[in-house]
Motif scaffolding. Structure first.
Motif, PDB file in Angstrom:
ATOM      1  N   PRO A 147       3.658   6.334  -1.993  1.00 52.49           N
ATOM      2  CA  PRO A 147       5.065   6.269  -1.579  1.00 52.49           C
ATOM      3  C   PRO A 147       5.940   7.376  -2.115  1.00 52.49           C
ATOM      4  N   GLY A 148       5.368   8.313  -2.889  1.00 56.68           N
ATOM      5  CA  GLY A 148       6.234   9.241  -3.609  1.00 56.68           C
ATOM      6  C   GLY A 148       6.795   8.489  -4.807  1.00 56.68           C
ATOM      7  N   TRP A 149       8.027   8.798  -5.176  1.00 54.78           N
ATOM      8  CA  TRP A 149       8.694   8.107  -6.294  1.00 54.78           C
ATOM      9  C   TRP A 149       9.813   7.242  -5.724  1.00 54.78           C
ATOM     10  N   THR A 169       0.318  -7.956   0.379  1.00 55.32           N
ATOM     11  CA  THR A 169       0.263  -8.449  -0.997  1.00 55.32           C
ATOM     12  C   THR A 169       1.422  -7.839  -1.803  1.00 55.32           C
ATOM     13  N   GLY A 170       1.870  -8.590  -2.815  1.00 57.31           N
ATOM     14  CA  GLY A 170       2.953  -8.083  -3.667  1.00 57.31           C
ATOM     15  C   GLY A 170       4.256  -7.974  -2.908  1.00 57.31           C
ATOM     16  N   ALA A 171       4.587  -9.027  -2.137  1.00 60.35           N
ATOM     17  CA  ALA A 171       5.781  -8.966  -1.276  1.00 60.35           C
ATOM     18  C   ALA A 171       7.034  -9.485  -1.976  1.00 60.35           C
ATOM     19  N   GLY A 186       0.687  -4.318  -7.324  1.00 58.16           N
ATOM     20  CA  GLY A 186       0.230  -3.412  -8.375  1.00 58.16           C
ATOM     21  C   GLY A 186       1.201  -3.382  -9.522  1.00 58.16           C
ATOM     22  N   ALA A 187       0.749  -2.835 -10.628  1.00 58.04           N
ATOM     23  CA  ALA A 187       1.605  -2.690 -11.814  1.00 58.04           C
ATOM     24  C   ALA A 187       0.973  -1.661 -12.732  1.00 58.04           C
ATOM     25  N   LEU A 188       1.830  -1.003 -13.496  1.00 60.15           N
ATOM     26  CA  LEU A 188       1.331  -0.084 -14.520  1.00 60.15           C
ATOM     27  C   LEU A 188       1.504  -0.789 -15.864  1.00 60.15           C
ATOM     28  N   ASN A 192      -4.037   0.785   2.042  1.00 55.24           N
ATOM     29  CA  ASN A 192      -4.133   0.697   0.584  1.00 55.24           C
ATOM     30  C   ASN A 192      -3.024   1.525  -0.051  1.00 55.24           C
ATOM     31  N   VAL A 193      -2.188   0.878  -0.852  1.00 57.04           N
ATOM     32  CA  VAL A 193      -1.087   1.595  -1.501  1.00 57.04           C
ATOM     33  C   VAL A 193      -1.613   2.156  -2.819  1.00 57.04           C
ATOM     34  N   VAL A 194      -1.703   3.468  -2.884  1.00 52.12           N
ATOM     35  CA  VAL A 194      -2.182   4.120  -4.113  1.00 52.12           C
ATOM     36  C   VAL A 194      -0.991   4.812  -4.785  1.00 52.12           C
ATOM     37  N   SER A 195      -1.224   5.915  -5.440  1.00 55.11           N
ATOM     38  CA  SER A 195      -0.112   6.552  -6.161  1.00 55.11           C
ATOM     39  C   SER A 195      -0.380   8.046  -6.293  1.00 55.11           C
ATOM     40  N   GLY A 196       0.701   8.823  -6.263  1.00 55.25           N
ATOM     41  CA  GLY A 196       0.564  10.258  -6.505  1.00 55.25           C
ATOM     42  C   GLY A 196       0.024  10.528  -7.901  1.00 55.25           C
ATOM     43  N   ASP A 241      12.552   3.887  -6.234  1.00 57.21           N
ATOM     44  CA  ASP A 241      13.295   3.121  -7.233  1.00 57.21           C
ATOM     45  C   ASP A 241      13.032   1.629  -7.029  1.00 57.21           C
ATOM     46  N   THR A 242      12.035   1.111  -7.731  1.00 57.23           N
ATOM     47  CA  THR A 242      11.668  -0.303  -7.586  1.00 57.23           C
ATOM     48  C   THR A 242      11.708  -0.967  -8.967  1.00 57.23           C
ATOM     49  N   PRO A 243      11.751  -2.300  -9.014  1.00 54.86           N
ATOM     50  CA  PRO A 243      11.704  -2.980 -10.315  1.00 54.86           C
ATOM     51  C   PRO A 243      10.464  -2.573 -11.114  1.00 54.86           C
ATOM     52  N   GLY A 244       9.361  -2.326 -10.432  1.00 56.81           N
ATOM     53  CA  GLY A 244       8.124  -1.945 -11.122  1.00 56.81           C
ATOM     54  C   GLY A 244       8.275  -0.629 -11.866  1.00 56.81           C
ATOM     55  N   CYS A 302      -7.686   4.035 -11.519  1.00 59.85           N
ATOM     56  CA  CYS A 302      -7.960   2.956 -10.558  1.00 59.85           C
ATOM     57  C   CYS A 302      -7.450   3.320  -9.168  1.00 59.85           C
ATOM     58  N   LYS A 303      -6.277   3.966  -9.114  1.00 63.75           N
ATOM     59  CA  LYS A 303      -5.731   4.382  -7.811  1.00 63.75           C
ATOM     60  C   LYS A 303      -6.638   5.456  -7.191  1.00 63.75           C
ATOM     61  N   ARG A 304      -7.184   6.340  -8.011  1.00 66.45           N
ATOM     62  CA  ARG A 304      -8.163   7.328  -7.521  1.00 66.45           C
ATOM     63  C   ARG A 304      -9.372   6.593  -6.938  1.00 66.45           C
TER      64      ARG A 304
HETATM   65  N1  LIG Z   1       7.590   2.697  -6.759  1.00 70.69           N
HETATM   66  C1  LIG Z   1       6.899   3.815  -6.831  1.00 70.69           C
HETATM   67  O1  LIG Z   1       7.458   4.910  -7.025  1.00 70.69           O
HETATM   68  C2  LIG Z   1       5.416   3.793  -6.711  1.00 70.69           C
HETATM   69  C3  LIG Z   1       4.734   5.009  -6.823  1.00 70.69           C
HETATM   70  C4  LIG Z   1       3.366   5.014  -6.649  1.00 70.69           C
HETATM   71  C5  LIG Z   1       2.705   3.855  -6.335  1.00 70.69           C
HETATM   72  N2  LIG Z   1       3.376   2.670  -6.250  1.00 70.69           N
HETATM   73  C6  LIG Z   1       2.600   1.471  -5.924  1.00 70.69           C
HETATM   74  O2  LIG Z   1       3.315   0.701  -4.992  1.00 70.69           O
HETATM   75  C7  LIG Z   1       2.948  -0.671  -5.117  1.00 70.69           C
HETATM   76  C8  LIG Z   1       4.204  -1.508  -5.205  1.00 70.69           C
HETATM   77  O3  LIG Z   1       4.893  -1.187  -6.398  1.00 70.69           O
HETATM   78  P1  LIG Z   1       6.466  -1.288  -6.569  1.00 70.69           P
HETATM   79  O4  LIG Z   1       6.931   0.021  -7.060  1.00 70.69           O
HETATM   80  O5  LIG Z   1       7.072  -1.876  -5.363  1.00 70.69           O
HETATM   81  O6  LIG Z   1       6.551  -2.284  -7.819  1.00 70.69           O
HETATM   82  P2  LIG Z   1       7.156  -3.735  -7.989  1.00 70.69           P
HETATM   83  O7  LIG Z   1       8.564  -3.778  -7.529  1.00 70.69           O
HETATM   84  O8  LIG Z   1       6.873  -4.128  -9.399  1.00 70.69           O
HETATM   85  O9  LIG Z   1       6.274  -4.622  -7.014  1.00 70.69           O
HETATM   86  C9  LIG Z   1       4.942  -4.922  -7.325  1.00 70.69           C
HETATM   87  C10 LIG Z   1       4.504  -6.142  -6.570  1.00 70.69           C
HETATM   88  O10 LIG Z   1       3.153  -6.449  -6.970  1.00 70.69           O
HETATM   89  C11 LIG Z   1       3.111  -7.799  -7.393  1.00 70.69           C
HETATM   90  N3  LIG Z   1       2.122  -8.045  -8.429  1.00 70.69           N
HETATM   91  C12 LIG Z   1       1.973  -7.433  -9.620  1.00 70.69           C
HETATM   92  N4  LIG Z   1       0.981  -8.016 -10.315  1.00 70.69           N
HETATM   93  C13 LIG Z   1       0.502  -9.011  -9.544  1.00 70.69           C
HETATM   94  C14 LIG Z   1      -0.511  -9.972  -9.702  1.00 70.69           C
HETATM   95  N5  LIG Z   1      -1.247 -10.044 -10.823  1.00 70.69           N
HETATM   96  N6  LIG Z   1      -0.748 -10.854  -8.711  1.00 70.69           N
HETATM   97  C15 LIG Z   1      -0.003 -10.826  -7.589  1.00 70.69           C
HETATM   98  N7  LIG Z   1       0.978  -9.941  -7.373  1.00 70.69           N
HETATM   99  C16 LIG Z   1       1.231  -9.048  -8.344  1.00 70.69           C
HETATM  100  C17 LIG Z   1       4.501  -8.062  -7.961  1.00 70.69           C
HETATM  101  O11 LIG Z   1       4.704  -9.452  -8.071  1.00 70.69           O
HETATM  102  P3  LIG Z   1       5.651 -10.096  -9.214  1.00 70.69           P
HETATM  103  O12 LIG Z   1       7.043  -9.992  -8.660  1.00 70.69           O
HETATM  104  O13 LIG Z   1       5.149 -11.488  -9.335  1.00 70.69           O
HETATM  105  O14 LIG Z   1       5.450  -9.261 -10.455  1.00 70.69           O
HETATM  106  C18 LIG Z   1       5.346  -7.366  -6.914  1.00 70.69           C
HETATM  107  O15 LIG Z   1       5.478  -8.160  -5.766  1.00 70.69           O
HETATM  108  C19 LIG Z   1       2.057  -0.754  -6.337  1.00 70.69           C
HETATM  109  O16 LIG Z   1       0.712  -0.783  -5.936  1.00 70.69           O
HETATM  110  C20 LIG Z   1       2.354   0.529  -7.077  1.00 70.69           C
HETATM  111  O17 LIG Z   1       1.273   0.950  -7.867  1.00 70.69           O
HETATM  112  C21 LIG Z   1       4.723   2.624  -6.427  1.00 70.69           C
END
Ligand SMILES: NC(=O)c1ccc[n+]([C@@H]2O[C@H](COP(=O)([O-])OP(=O)(O)OC[C@H]3O[C@@H](n4cnc5c(N)ncnc54)[C@H](OP(=O)(O)O)[C@@H]3O)[C@@H](O)[C@H]2O)c1
Length: 470
Positions: free
Chosen positions: A381-383, A195-197, A277-279, A322-326, A385-388, A354-356
């Motif tokens: 994943p640690g920290w 999911t979230g690919a 996921g999203a914050l 399950n991808v959670v978060s630090g 550099d993603t669009p999120g 929610c991640k907890r």
């Molecule tokens: N990057 C980090 O440092 C970090 C740290 C801790 C945890 N995480 C976790 O890692 C996961 C991936 O995050 P990321 O950093 O890769 O962020 P990202 O680049 O924003 O990717 C998030 C993905 O989730 C999808 N998504 C968000 N809301 C959605 C919805 N309502 N329905 C379907 N898909 C949805 C996004 O789709 P759209 O493109 O359509 O928005 C995107 O494909 C998340 O669960 C995040 O909490 C990331």
């Protein structure tokens, strides 16, 4: 010219040995001189595929360009190697012998001028390195790695808190990488749902699993983006077994419809990665009236995974990641606070709670689904550099940009949990950099058993409530 001839025997099918070895992206896993490798050509590994492999030298490093010049799957592959120091031709033969695979590795090196004069002096060292690489290849193909466990250094770092947090950066990844074992399991014929690919970690996970030959179902919500991602990945990896499923995962009706479609198709699922996921920095509710962090980060993966349980069970041996978060280390499970309220709303806190919750669900499912052959693990994943991260945490992103992991580094443990043979030996754990880690850095975040039971009952009850409402 220096000629190397080495043979190894491996108790695995010829096809798997060929597939792993011919993909020269794997060289850092078995050749101690190689530390970085990437495929620079599009399409499947085959005639004309090119790889850039960076290898150590006594002083500095050297980039080698490998081009496949003969490709007779699954019995023979020849690679032409070019660099400023030497040229080489590597020919690798794979033969079935008494139920095992015999791998014969022939390499002819020619040093370029003016280094050709040193060939005699370099010969012994080159042959020693070749022997060592073949021992490494055997170890990789044997694929008998020990079950994962936390190292004493990581356990100590977690106890000391700040060193534990420092490992969220790219330095933690680099440190972890030094201990990792090769990952040679074949993913051919395995169905994996991610999911979230569409971006970040999910996209990096999908790309790597596609390169490794898995059949992918990628869940995304934007139809145009989904089409582009699927066609890009097909071109890049040459894997044609990739398709998209559309769903806004914060809307339970869409989660249910997605699950229904997959259940109707009836294809057993070997791996489900709950990554979307999203914050949310501002409080808000979905069109179904659910607080959005709770809907997307906890109820959605809970509901999707529960619904897909029959397909996970049907696979025989399956995995949920399950991808959670630090960030969840900062919060204690409080079931009555899972749905954040607008007063004093803090997006990072709602997210972390929610991640907890999802981490606790991971532990509970691992116990109750063991009998069904379903392994359930969480990772953070640690920290990375993603669009999120860039859009939700701009100040954090600016401040930490230089120490953030790449999306591929952040996604590494997702891929490993989905693919590595030894990763299925443990269930109900939280991983960082392929190591099971503590779920609590602070004693004040520990929940008691009644709170855990309350969470599971709450989520069960929630399903009934929304089903009735629907
Ligand atoms: N990057 C980090 O440092 C970090 C740290 C801790 C945890 N995480 C976790 O890692 C996961 C991936 O995050 P990321 O950093 O890769 O962020 P990202 O680049 O924003 O990717 C998030 C993905 O989730 C999808 N998504 C968000 N809301 C959605 C919805 N309502 N329905 C379907 N898909 C949805 C996004 O789709 P759209 O493109 O359509 O928005 C995107 O494909 C998340 O669960 C995040 O909490 C990331």
């Amino acid at each position: 010219m220096i000629s190397l001839k080495e043979s190894i025997r491996v108790a695995r099918p010829v096809e798997e040995c060929f597939e792993y070895t011919a993909d020269f992206r794997t060289t850092p896993e078995w050749d101690a001189t190689a530390f970085k490798a990437r495929k620079i050509s599009d399409g499947p590994v085959g005639m004309g595929s090119q790889f850039v492999v960076r290898c150590k030298l006594p002083l500095g490093s050297i980039e080698l360009l490998y081009t496949i010049t003969e490709f007779e799957a699954p019995n023979m592959v020849t690679l032409q190697v070019e660099s400023w120091l030497f040229s080489a031709v590597d020919t690798i033969y794979f033969t079935e012998e008494n139920g095992e695979t015999r791998v014969d590795y022939h390499a002819d090196f020619s040093y370029k001028m003016p280094f050709a004069a040193l060939e005699g002096a370099l010969k012994t060292g080159m042959l020693r390195m070749g022997k060592s690489a073949l021992r490494g290849l055997k170890r990789a193909l044997d694929d008998s790695n020990a079950p994962p466990k936390i190292s004493s250094g990581s356990a100590r770092a977690d106890r000391l808190l700040w060193p534990g947090l420092a490992m969220f950066s790219k330095w933690g990844y680099r440190r972890g990488q030094k201990r990792w074992s090769p990952m040679s399991a074949s993913l051919k014929g395995q169905t994996m749902v991610v999911t979230g690919a569409s971006s970040g970690l999910g996209l990096a996970t999908a790309r790597e699993l596609a390169e490794r030959g898995a059949e992918l179902i990628l869940v995304m919500r934007n139809p145009k983006r989904a089409e582009a991602v699927v066609s890009e990945l097909k071109v890049e990896t040459g894997n044609s077994a990739i398709r998209a499923e559309l769903a806004d995962l914060s809307i339970m009706a869409e989660v249910d419809a997605l699950a229904d479609r997959l259940l109707k198709a009836g294809q057993p699922i070997d791996v489900l990665v709950n990554n979307a996921g999203a914050l949310f920095n501002d409080w808000g509710t979905t069109s179904e009236g659910l607080e959005q962090s709770f809907a997307l980060l906890l109820l959605s993966p809970w509901r999707l995974t529960r619904a897909l349980h029959p397909l996970l069970k049907a696979a025989g041996q399956s995995r949920v990641v399950n991808v959670v978060s630090g960030g969840m280390y900062s919060q204690k499970l409080r079931v009555d606070r899972l749905e954040a309220i607008p007063e004093n709303y803090a997006g990072a806190t709602a997210y972390a709670r929610c991640k907890r919750g999802l981490t606790v669900v991971t532990e509970e499912w691992a116990k109750s689904w063991e009998k069904d052959g379903i392994v359930v693990n969480a990772m953070h994943p640690g920290w990375a550099d993603t669009p999120g991260v860039e859009s939700a945490l701009p100040a954090f992103h600016t401040l930490t940009r230089l120490i953030l992991r790449t999306p591929e580094e952040g996604a590494d443990t997702i891929v490993w949990l989905a693919a590595a043979s030894e990763a299925s030996a443990v269930s109900g754990k939280l991983f960082l950099d392929r190591e099971p880690r503590t779920t609590h850095l602070l004693s004040k975040t520990r929940e008691d058993d009644p709170e855990r039971e309350k969470l599971m009952a709450f989520l069960e009850g929630f399903e009934l409530e929304t089903s009735i409402a629907a």
